[in-house]
Design a protein around this motif. Structure first.
Motif, mmCIF file in Angstrom:
data_model
loop_
_atom_site.group_PDB
_atom_site.id
_atom_site.type_symbol
_atom_site.label_atom_id
_atom_site.label_comp_id
_atom_site.label_asym_id
_atom_site.label_seq_id
_atom_site.Cartn_x
_atom_site.Cartn_y
_atom_site.Cartn_z
ATOM 1 N N GLY A 43 44.544 82.704 89.042
ATOM 2 C CA GLY A 43 44.040 81.353 89.209
ATOM 3 C C GLY A 43 44.977 80.356 88.541
ATOM 4 N N THR A 44 44.457 79.180 88.284
ATOM 5 C CA THR A 44 45.206 78.125 87.604
ATOM 6 C C THR A 44 44.338 77.590 86.470
ATOM 7 O OG1 THR A 44 44.310 76.328 88.976
ATOM 8 C CG2 THR A 44 46.292 77.482 89.785
ATOM 9 N N PRO A 45 44.924 76.821 85.540
ATOM 10 C CA PRO A 45 44.092 76.234 84.487
ATOM 11 C C PRO A 45 42.960 75.368 85.048
ATOM 12 C CG PRO A 45 46.404 76.096 83.883
ATOM 13 C CD PRO A 45 46.364 76.576 85.300
ATOM 14 N N GLU A 46 43.209 74.703 86.172
ATOM 15 C CA GLU A 46 42.169 73.875 86.789
ATOM 16 C C GLU A 46 41.141 74.710 87.534
ATOM 17 O OE1 GLU A 46 45.454 73.476 87.304
ATOM 18 O OE2 GLU A 46 45.778 71.814 85.893
ATOM 19 N N HIS A 47 41.574 75.849 88.059
ATOM 20 C CA HIS A 47 40.692 76.700 88.853
ATOM 21 C C HIS A 47 40.897 78.167 88.445
ATOM 22 C CE1 HIS A 47 39.671 73.309 91.434
ATOM 23 N NE2 HIS A 47 40.961 73.046 91.530
ATOM 24 N N PRO A 48 40.352 78.572 87.300
ATOM 25 C CA PRO A 48 40.480 79.980 86.875
ATOM 26 C C PRO A 48 39.866 80.921 87.910
ATOM 27 C CG PRO A 48 39.690 78.589 85.086
ATOM 28 C CD PRO A 48 39.613 77.764 86.326
ATOM 29 N N ASP B 35 33.152 84.725 86.214
ATOM 30 C CA ASP B 35 34.394 84.348 85.535
ATOM 31 C C ASP B 35 34.315 84.638 84.036
ATOM 32 O OD1 ASP B 35 32.612 82.377 84.776
ATOM 33 O OD2 ASP B 35 33.983 80.709 85.129
ATOM 34 N N THR C 19 41.712 84.650 85.077
ATOM 35 C CA THR C 19 43.162 84.427 84.941
ATOM 36 C C THR C 19 43.493 82.996 85.333
ATOM 37 O OG1 THR C 19 43.665 85.171 87.192
ATOM 38 C CG2 THR C 19 43.648 86.850 85.455
ATOM 39 N N THR C 20 44.533 82.461 84.702
ATOM 40 C CA THR C 20 44.963 81.088 84.983
ATOM 41 C C THR C 20 46.457 80.978 85.266
ATOM 42 O OG1 THR C 20 45.391 80.608 82.637
ATOM 43 C CG2 THR C 20 43.153 80.203 83.452
ATOM 44 N N TYR C 21 47.166 82.131 85.236
ATOM 45 C CA TYR C 21 48.630 82.047 85.300
ATOM 46 C C TYR C 21 49.205 83.413 85.622
ATOM 47 C CZ TYR C 21 53.415 81.571 83.374
ATOM 48 O OH TYR C 21 54.769 81.578 83.186
#
Length: 233
Positions: free
Chosen positions: A41-46, A196, A200-202
């Motif tokens: 995912g991303t920091p905005e959308h884990p 969640d 993950t964010t990265y």
């Protein structure tokens, strides 16, 4: 396969000569981790994930088997633990009522082990329970050589830099020796994650989520398994 993570198995062994000189057995640890799904995912959308980890511990039969005392696991940058977002259960509740006394949404996974109790095998069963922002419980039930029920706490510490969190677990003495019989862990399979709770964010540029661990035995031996799992952005 789509939605599944290719994984790396890591083996760590003590030098046989060193072990013999110290009077300790050469221990081999194999770790097989999966993260599902492996698209970050991303920091905005884990993106919520499920961890599926298998561990095998090999000890030669002609050695006095050591007992596992502690485990530390470091999770990679880009990992997210949301224990504070879900209902939590306390050690007090688990002590008196077990997982059935906890909020249903605090149950986050399961596990099963294979261990040697003298000349027979025993199969500890584990329920993974959310303990809040800084804690997770591995509620363990062992029926042979005697019944033992114990919430094993894991302390979750938020980190910075290359590692997002560290999980620290101390094995209680009453799960190491039961009715006077040492319990020697041979394998462990744990599956954890819902919604969640873990996310993950990265995904790094090299497309690998790195991890490392330390396993400490009652002989003083320390093993350092490490590796990585493939991820996608």
């Amino acid at each position: 396969m789509r939605g599944r993570l290719a994984f790396v198995a890591v083996s760590v062994a003590w030098s046989a000569a060193m072990a013999a000189a110290q009077g300790s057995p050469p221990i081999i640890v194999h770790v097989y981790p999966k993260v599902i799904p492996n698209t970050a995912g991303t920091p905005e959308h884990p993106r919520g994930v499920r961890l599926d980890v298998r561990i095998k511990i090999g000890i030669p039969a002609d050695y006095e088997p050591p007992l596992l005392n502690e485990i530390d696991v470091w999770f990679p940058h880009g990992g997210l633990y949301n224990g504070d977002k879900y209902p939590a259960c306390s050690a007090h509740t688990l002590d008196y009522a077990g997982p059935s006394g906890c909020p249903a949404d605090s149950i986050m996974g399961w596990g099963i082990g294979v261990a040697r109790a003298d000349t027979t095998l025993t199969y500890p069963k584990i329920t993974v329970v959310n303990g809040g922002q800084h804690e997770v419980f591995f509620y363990t039930v062992l029926n042979n050589p005697a019944r033992v029920q114990e919430p094993v706490p894991g302390i979750v510490t938020k980190l910075s830099g290359p590692w997002s969190y560290r999980l620290h677990v101390v094995i209680p003495k009453n799960l190491q020796i039961v009715a006077g019989v040492p319990i020697v862990l041979q394998s462990l399979h744990i599956v954890a994650g819902r919604g969640d709770w873990l996310a993950t964010t990265y995904c790094p540029p090299d497309r690998r989520w790195k991890w490392k661990a330390v396993a400490i035995f009652d002989t003083g031996q320390e093993l350092f398994p490490h590796g990585g799992v493939v991820c996608r952005s």
